[in-house]
Design a protein around this motif. Structure first.
Motif, PDB file in Angstrom:
ATOM      1  N   GLY A 150      -5.765  -9.190   2.636  1.00 40.02           N
ATOM      2  CA  GLY A 150      -5.415  -8.244   1.911  1.00 40.02           C
ATOM      3  C   GLY A 150      -5.332  -7.322   3.228  1.00 40.02           C
ATOM      4  N   GLY A 176      -2.146  -7.961   4.702  1.00 43.00           N
ATOM      5  CA  GLY A 176      -0.517  -6.847   4.713  1.00 43.00           C
ATOM      6  C   GLY A 176       0.144  -8.018   4.756  1.00 43.00           C
ATOM      7  N   LYS A 177      -0.229  -9.396   4.738  1.00 44.53           N
ATOM      8  CA  LYS A 177       0.627 -10.396   4.810  1.00 44.53           C
ATOM      9  C   LYS A 177       2.116 -10.689   3.784  1.00 44.53           C
ATOM     10  CE  LYS A 177      -2.722 -13.809   5.529  1.00 44.53           C
ATOM     11  NZ  LYS A 177      -3.281 -12.709   4.832  1.00 44.53           N
ATOM     12  N   THR A 178       1.547 -10.976   2.538  1.00 42.96           N
ATOM     13  CA  THR A 178       2.079 -11.324   1.946  1.00 42.96           C
ATOM     14  C   THR A 178       3.557  -9.905   1.664  1.00 42.96           C
ATOM     15  OG1 THR A 178       0.890 -12.622   0.582  1.00 42.96           O
ATOM     16  CG2 THR A 178       2.545 -11.402  -1.068  1.00 42.96           C
ATOM     17  N   THR A 179       3.119  -9.022   1.746  1.00 49.01           N
ATOM     18  CA  THR A 179       4.141  -7.650   1.468  1.00 49.01           C
ATOM     19  C   THR A 179       4.527  -7.355   3.094  1.00 49.01           C
ATOM     20  OG1 THR A 179       2.051  -6.631   0.992  1.00 49.01           O
ATOM     21  CG2 THR A 179       3.922  -5.158   1.709  1.00 49.01           C
TER      22      THR A 179
HETATM   23  N1  LIG Z   1       2.368  -3.817  -5.478  1.00 50.53           N
HETATM   24  C1  LIG Z   1       0.999  -3.128  -5.010  1.00 50.53           C
HETATM   25  N2  LIG Z   1       0.517  -2.330  -5.235  1.00 50.53           N
HETATM   26  C2  LIG Z   1      -0.569  -1.499  -4.630  1.00 50.53           C
HETATM   27  N3  LIG Z   1      -1.109  -2.609  -3.621  1.00 50.53           N
HETATM   28  C3  LIG Z   1      -0.624  -3.806  -3.319  1.00 50.53           C
HETATM   29  C4  LIG Z   1       0.361  -3.940  -3.969  1.00 50.53           C
HETATM   30  N4  LIG Z   1       0.786  -5.242  -3.076  1.00 50.53           N
HETATM   31  C5  LIG Z   1      -0.079  -5.164  -2.713  1.00 50.53           C
HETATM   32  N5  LIG Z   1      -1.305  -4.338  -2.592  1.00 50.53           N
HETATM   33  C6  LIG Z   1      -2.235  -4.254  -1.453  1.00 50.53           C
HETATM   34  O1  LIG Z   1      -1.459  -4.675  -0.008  1.00 50.53           O
HETATM   35  C7  LIG Z   1      -2.645  -4.964   0.628  1.00 50.53           C
HETATM   36  C8  LIG Z   1      -2.243  -6.014   1.447  1.00 50.53           C
HETATM   37  O2  LIG Z   1      -2.062  -6.661   0.673  1.00 50.53           O
HETATM   38  P1  LIG Z   1      -0.951  -8.459   0.877  1.00 50.53           P
HETATM   39  O3  LIG Z   1       0.018  -7.944   1.311  1.00 50.53           O
HETATM   40  O4  LIG Z   1      -0.956  -9.372  -0.707  1.00 50.53           O
HETATM   41  O5  LIG Z   1      -2.361  -8.696   1.398  1.00 50.53           O
HETATM   42  P2  LIG Z   1      -2.703 -10.789   2.091  1.00 50.53           P
HETATM   43  O6  LIG Z   1      -1.212 -11.624   1.895  1.00 50.53           O
HETATM   44  O7  LIG Z   1      -2.517 -10.414   3.767  1.00 50.53           O
HETATM   45  O8  LIG Z   1      -3.255 -10.891   1.361  1.00 50.53           O
HETATM   46  C9  LIG Z   1      -4.047  -5.147  -0.162  1.00 50.53           C
HETATM   47  O9  LIG Z   1      -4.853  -3.983   0.160  1.00 50.53           O
HETATM   48  C10 LIG Z   1      -3.434  -4.827  -1.803  1.00 50.53           C
HETATM   49  O10 LIG Z   1      -4.457  -4.684  -2.407  1.00 50.53           O
END
Ligand SMILES: Nc1ncnc2c1ncn2[C@@H]1O[C@H](COP(=O)(O)OP(=O)(O)O)[C@@H](O)[C@H]1O
Ligand code: SF4
Ligand SMILES: [Mg+2]
Length: 325
Positions: free
Chosen positions: A48, A50-53
């Motif tokens: 959560g 933000g790594k994947t984002t």
């Molecule tokens: N498409 C989206 N719309 C709204 N919130 C998002 C979306 N994608 C990710 N998030 C939010 O952004 C934050 C970071 O998510 P993510 O990048 O998946 O983290 P990680 O890969 O580190 O687990 C989380 O709180 C997630 O709920």
């Protein structure tokens, strides 16, 4: 770094509109990050953060709200043809259980898919064989007609990697590449990534919530908390002498750390409600134990945000570590 980094993010922000009336989620909230040619960078942090984002925005899959991504010094061009060319040079490797392999496609088709999308004009069969072989599936012909369910978890992950390698990328972004594999297979896949770096000069960004994995594979590590990089540096430095209380807490729970685990208290991070001051302050063991107050920084911890860490590759964003180090 004196040479131009291969892939670079500068002042990157990615915000998502709030769901159900909630405020905007600042998933990536000011990131500078460079990946050099032939370098493996591990991006670590809790789920959560933000790594994947961040990884997706580096691939051009999510446009940044502000800031920019450059590849070989050139800003990403978000026009579809340019992006298609870019995604040949920078390949995403997902973990197989997330559905990257189609159960009805043979190994051959899975690996050839990218070549077909990009209109590969050479000998497809030879390219597929070469990619499988590089990914450690030998002799490659033995795997051509197999289906994913006939393979082990490690072999399936190798097929996913072969699919990326077939396009001869310069950099791969691997998002939690071994999260679901057994420990022994994990080691094999990590060894494969290291070998590809040594043999092909392939660069990689390896995204993981597991600091132990970073230790085994990366040249450099970037620790992410609530949308920001809070500590970065050469892996031996960050993992043997972590300076940020968050990095210290993450490391303390590894079996090999030898220290008492630091249990993080407070709310899990929510990017739609980023605290004022240091974004980690409500959970920080240095602040809650009084150590930050003794160092005279407790007020800063609660009220003053920290500057974004530069992309030069090393540093820590913490009032206390800055004061004590
Ligand atoms: N498409 C989206 N719309 C709204 N919130 C998002 C979306 N994608 C990710 N998030 C939010 O952004 C934050 C970071 O998510 P993510 O990048 O998946 O983290 P990680 O890969 O580190 O687990 C989380 O709180 C997630 O709920
Ligand atoms: S700035 Fe203060 S609250 Fe933030 S990590 Fe450092 S000591 Fe903890
Ligand atoms: Mg993720």
């Amino acid at each position: 770094m004196t040479t131009t980094p291969l892939l670079s993010a500068a002042g990157l922000h990615v915000a998502f509109p709030g769901r159900r009336g909630r405020p905007t989620a600042r998933a990536v909230d000011g990131v500078d990050l460079d990946i050099g040619a032939g370098e493996i960078v591990a991006l670590v942090g809790e789920s959560g953060c933000g790594k994947t984002t961040l990884a997706r925005s580096l691939l051009g899959l999510v446009p940044p709200t502000s800031g920019r991504v450059t590849f070989g010094g050139q800003p990403l061009d978000y026009a579809s043809r340019a992006l298609k060319r870019y995604r040949k040079r920078v390949q995403l490797v997902l973990q197989d259980p997330s559905g990257s392999l189609n159960p009805r496609h043979t190994v051959y088709d899975a690996v050839a898919e990218g070549l077909r999308i990009h209109g590969y004009a050479g000998d497809e069969r030879a390219a597929v064989a070469e990619a499988l072989s590089r990914a450690g599936l030998r002799p490659p012909e033995r795997f051509f007609l197999r289906y994913p369910h006939e393979l082990s978890g490690g072999q399936r992950q190798r097929v996913v990697i072969a699919g990326a390698l077939a396009l001869e990328p310069e950099l791969i972004v691997a998002d939690e590449p071994v999260a679901s594999l057994d420990a022994s297979v994990r080691g094999e896949i990590l060894a494969l990534l290291l070998r590809l770096r040594d043999e092909l000069g392939l660069s990689a960004l390896v995204v993981t919530h597991d600091l132990g994995l970073a230790w085994n594979i990366a040249d450099r590590v970037a620790v992410m908390y609530l949308g920001r990089i809070v500590e970065a540096g050469p892996v031996e430095e960050v993992l043997t002498a972590p300076r940020h209380p968050y990095t210290q807490a993450l490391l303390s729970v590894l079996p090999e750390s030898g220290n008492a685990p630091v249990v993080l208290t407070g709310e899990p991070p929510d990017p739609s409600r980023i605290p004022t001051g240091c974004r980690f302050h409500a959970r920080c063991q240095i602040l809650s134990s009084g150590e930050a107050a003794r160092a005279g920084v407790a007020d800063l911890c609660r009220t003053r945000d920290l500057p974004v860490l530069g992309s030069a590759g090393a540093g820590v964003a913490c009032h206390w570590a800055g004061a004590s180090g």
